[in-house]
Design an enzyme around this catalytic site. Structure first.
Site, PDB file in Angstrom:
ATOM      1  NE  ARG A  77      -3.300   2.577   2.570  1.00  0.00           N
ATOM      2  CZ  ARG A  77      -3.363   3.392   3.614  1.00  0.00           C
ATOM      3  NH1 ARG A  77      -2.867   3.017   4.789  1.00  0.00           N
ATOM      4  NH2 ARG A  77      -3.916   4.565   3.518  1.00  0.00           N
ATOM      5  CG  HIS A 121      -1.294   8.972   3.252  1.00  0.00           C
ATOM      6  ND1 HIS A 121      -1.457   7.646   3.611  1.00  0.00           N
ATOM      7  CD2 HIS A 121      -0.876   9.589   4.383  1.00  0.00           C
ATOM      8  CE1 HIS A 121      -1.145   7.481   4.892  1.00  0.00           C
ATOM      9  NE2 HIS A 121      -0.764   8.652   5.381  1.00  0.00           N
ATOM     10  CD  GLU A 166      -4.850   7.742   9.458  1.00  0.00           C
ATOM     11  OE1 GLU A 166      -4.357   8.818   9.844  1.00  0.00           O
ATOM     12  OE2 GLU A 166      -4.376   6.634   9.769  1.00  0.00           O
ATOM     13  CG  ASN A 291      -5.221   3.452   8.618  1.00  0.00           C
ATOM     14  OD1 ASN A 291      -5.319   2.426   7.949  1.00  0.00           O
ATOM     15  ND2 ASN A 291      -4.773   4.594   8.117  1.00  0.00           N
ATOM     16  CE1 TYR A 293       0.029   2.900  13.480  1.00  0.00           C
ATOM     17  CE2 TYR A 293      -1.983   3.924  12.691  1.00  0.00           C
ATOM     18  CZ  TYR A 293      -0.723   3.420  12.447  1.00  0.00           C
ATOM     19  OH  TYR A 293      -0.221   3.422  11.173  1.00  0.00           O
ATOM     20  CD  GLU A 349      -1.748   4.051   8.055  1.00  0.00           C
ATOM     21  OE1 GLU A 349      -1.549   4.518   9.198  1.00  0.00           O
ATOM     22  OE2 GLU A 349      -1.884   4.759   7.048  1.00  0.00           O
TER      23      GLU A 349
HETATM   24  O1  IFM Z   1       2.320   7.804   9.937  1.00  0.00           O
HETATM   25  C1  IFM Z   1       0.946   7.834  10.083  1.00  0.00           C
HETATM   26  C2  IFM Z   1       0.256   7.617   8.758  1.00  0.00           C
HETATM   27  O2  IFM Z   1       0.634   8.545   7.818  1.00  0.00           O
HETATM   28  C3  IFM Z   1      -1.244   7.716   8.942  1.00  0.00           C
HETATM   29  N1  IFM Z   1      -1.693   6.872  10.001  1.00  0.00           N
HETATM   30  C4  IFM Z   1      -1.008   6.935  11.266  1.00  0.00           C
HETATM   31  C5  IFM Z   1       0.483   6.771  11.050  1.00  0.00           C
HETATM   32  C6  IFM Z   1       1.215   6.834  12.412  1.00  0.00           C
HETATM   33  O3  IFM Z   1       0.991   8.041  13.023  1.00  0.00           O
END
Ligand code: IFM
Length: 443
Positions: A77, A121, A166, A291, A293, A349
Site C-alpha cells: 500500500r 495521503h 484518514e 487504521n 493504533y 495500517e
Molecule cells: O504515519 C501515520 C500515517 O501517515 C497515517 N496513520 C497513522 C500513522 C502513524 O501516526
C-alpha cells in the site's frame, strides 16, 4: 487451535505514504505540497524536518520491493503524490510523475506483489491550499479530476484503490487542532473540510465506476470508538459523542446514513451540504480500510469545547505515548461490521513506534513491537473465526519514515532506515512477519 492462523486468501501487506517515504521533493517535476510549506513554519514540525529526502524510496524502490518480496508480503500500500502527478493541482498532467508510479507497480508485479494505491495521503498541492484547501468546495472538483487521471493512467496496473487516507486527520488535525498541515484552528473550516473530504471521496468513486475498471475501490478511516472512562451516564454519552464527531461524521454519510444527529442536533454543528451531495457521498464501496493504533478512555468534560476529553490510560505505551489496547481494535471492527452490514474490511495500517537501535551485528531487536503486533494479530485471527469480515492486514510501516509533526524522531518501520546512508536493516519484526505470513507464526 493455533492463534496466528489465517485463511489462505488473507492479504498480507505493508504500507507507506508518498510524503513520508519518497523523498525526491524537488525532482521529477513535483511541485510543493502543504507539508513542504507547513514544515517551514517555526515549531510546526520537530527540528524543522521535512520530506525532501525521507527514506528516498523514489530512488530505492527496487531494493525496498525486493525486501518486501523476500519477507513474503503480497500487497504494497503506497500513496500517489498529487503534486507529482498534477503539479499545478488541476490541469496539465506530469508524465514523469505517472511514469514513476507505473514503474513502481510494474516492479511490484515482477516481484509477485499487488499494488494497492491510496490516491490522497495528505500531500495537497500548495496551490490548492492557496485557494482554501479542503475548506473550499472547489477542492472536490480538483480531487475528482486528479483521481480520474490516476484511474486513466494507472488503472491497468493498480490492483486496489483507496480514495483517501484518514479523513479525520485531514479535517480535524489540519483545520481544528492545527497540528498537521495546513495548521488551521477553526471549527467552521474543519466542518467544511469534513464535508468536502466526504464529497471528494464519493465523487471519485462515482467517476471510477464509469471507467469500467474492476479493481476494488474503498476508503481508509482511522475510526475512534472509545470506551467510556466510567459507567456514569455522562461518560457513556461522552464516548458516544466522541464516536459521532470523530468517526460517524465520516462513516455514516458514506454508508448512506447522513450526518449523525448527535453532531447536528445535540452539538448544533452543521456541514455545508448542498442538494444531491449526500447521494454522491453514498456511492457503494467494495471494502473499508481501517487504521488502528490505540484507544484512550473518554469522559464528560464540561470545560472542553466539544464536551468530552480523553483520560489517562494504564496500559504500556509506545514511543508516541499511545497505549496498547488491542481490545479497542475489536470494538472498532465489531461496530463497523454492524453499521456497514458486513462490507469487507482490511486493516490498512497497524503498527508501533519503538526506540529502535541497530546492534553491532546490524540487527534490531524490537521485542516490544513484536509483542504489540502479536497481540493485534492474534485478535484479528480470533475475530475472523467469530465471523468478522476481515480480509487483510497491512503493517505500518514498511520502513521508518517522516512521522509528520514528529519529523524523523518516531520509528514505525519493520525495517530500520539509517537516514545518513539510506541503508535498510530489517528489524526482528520484519522476520516475525515473514514467519506469520509463511504460516509459522507460532514458532
Ligand atoms: O504515519 C501515520 C500515517 O501517515 C497515517 N496513520 C497513522 C500513522 C502513524 O501516526
Amino acid at each position: 487451535m493455533p492463534k496466528l492462523d489465517f485463511p489462505d486468501d488473507f492479504v498480507w501487506g505493508t504500507a507507506t505514504a508518498a510524503y513520508q517515504v519518497e523523498g525526491a521533493g524537488h525532482e521529477g517535476g513535483r511541485s510543493e505540497c502543504i507539508w513542504d510549506t507547513f514544515s517551514r513554519v517555526p515549531g510546526a514540525v520537530y527540528g524543522g524536518e521535512n520530506g525532501d529526502i525521507a527514506c528516498d524510496q523514489y530512488h530505492h524502490y527496487r531494493e525496498d520491493i525486493a525486501l518486501m518480496a523476500e519477507l513474503g508480503f503480497k500487497s504494497y500500500r503506497f500513496s500517489i503524490a498529487w503534486p507529482r502527478v498534477i503539479p499545478s493541482g488541476t490541469g496539465k498532467v506530469n508524465p514523469e510523475g505517472i511514469a514513476y508510479y507505473r514503474t513502481l507497480c510494474e516492479e511490484l508485479h515482477r516481484n509477485g506483489i499487488k499494488a494497492c494505491a491510496t490516491i490522497y495521503h495528505w500531500d495537497l498541492p500548495q496551490i490548492l491550499q492557496d485557494r482554501g484547501g479542503w475548506a473550499d468546495r472547489s477542492v472536490v472538483e480538483a480531487f475528482t479530476e486528479y483521481a480520474g487521471v490516476c484511474f486513466a493512467e494507472l488503472g491497468d496496473c493498480v490492483d486496489r484503490w483507496i480514495t483517501i487516507n484518514e479523513p479525520f486527520c485531514i479535517a480535524y488535525l489540519g483545520y481544528y487542532y492545527g497540528v498537521h498541515a495546513p495548521g488551521i484552528r477553526n471549527i467552521d473550516q474543519a466542518l467544511r473540510a469534513v464535508h468536502h473530504v466526504n464529497l471528494a471521496h464519493g465523487s471519485a468513486v462515482r467517476a471510477y465506476r464509469k471507467t469500467g475498471l474492476k479493481a476494488p475501490i474503498g476508503i481508509t478511516w482511522n475510526p475512534s470508538t472509545p470506551r467510556p472512562a466510567t459507567r456514569n451516564e455522562a461518560d457513556k454519552k461522552a464516548a458516544l459523542t466522541a464516536r459521532a464527531l470523530e468517526t460517524e461524521v465520516f462513516i455514516y454519510p458514506v454508508l448512506g446514513k447522513g450526518y449523525p444527529e448527535i453532531v447536528t442536533g445535540d452539538l448544533g454543528l452543521s456541514f455545508p451540504v448542498q442538494s444531491g451531495d449526500l447521494e454522491i457521498i453514498a456511492q457503494p464501496i467494495d471494502f473499508i480500510g481501517v487504521n488502528y493504533y490505540n484507544e484512550s478512555p473518554v469522559a464528560f468534560d464540561g470545560k472542553a469545547p466539544l464536551t468530552y476529553s480523553s483520560k489517562p490510560s494504564w496500559q504500556d505505551t509506545s514511543e508516541m505515548g499511545w497505549p496498547t489496547v488491542p481490545q479497542g481494535l475489536k470494538r472498532q471492527l465489531v461496530w463497523i461490521q454492524e453499521v456497514s452490514g458486513g462490507i469487507p474490511m482490511y486493516i490498512t495500517e497497524n503498527g508501533y513506534a519503538g526506540d529502535d537501535k541497530v546492534d553491532a551485528e546490524g540487527r534490531v531487536h524490537d521485542r516490544e513491537r513484536i509483542r504489540y503486533l502479536r497481540k493485534h494479530l492474534e485478535l484479528c485471527g480470533d475475530l475472523i473465526k467469530e465471523g468478522i469480515n476481515l480480509k487483510g492486514y497491512y503493517a505500518w510501516s514498511f520502513a521508518d519514515n517522516f512521522e509528520w509533526a514528529y519529523g524523523y524522531t518516531k520509528r514505525f518501520g519493520i525495517v530500520y532506515v539509517d537516514y545518513a546512508t539510506q541503508k535498510r536493516y530489517p528489524k526482528d519484526s520484519a522476520y516475525f512477519f515473514r514467519d506469520v505470513i509463511a504460516g509459522y507464526g507460532e514458532w
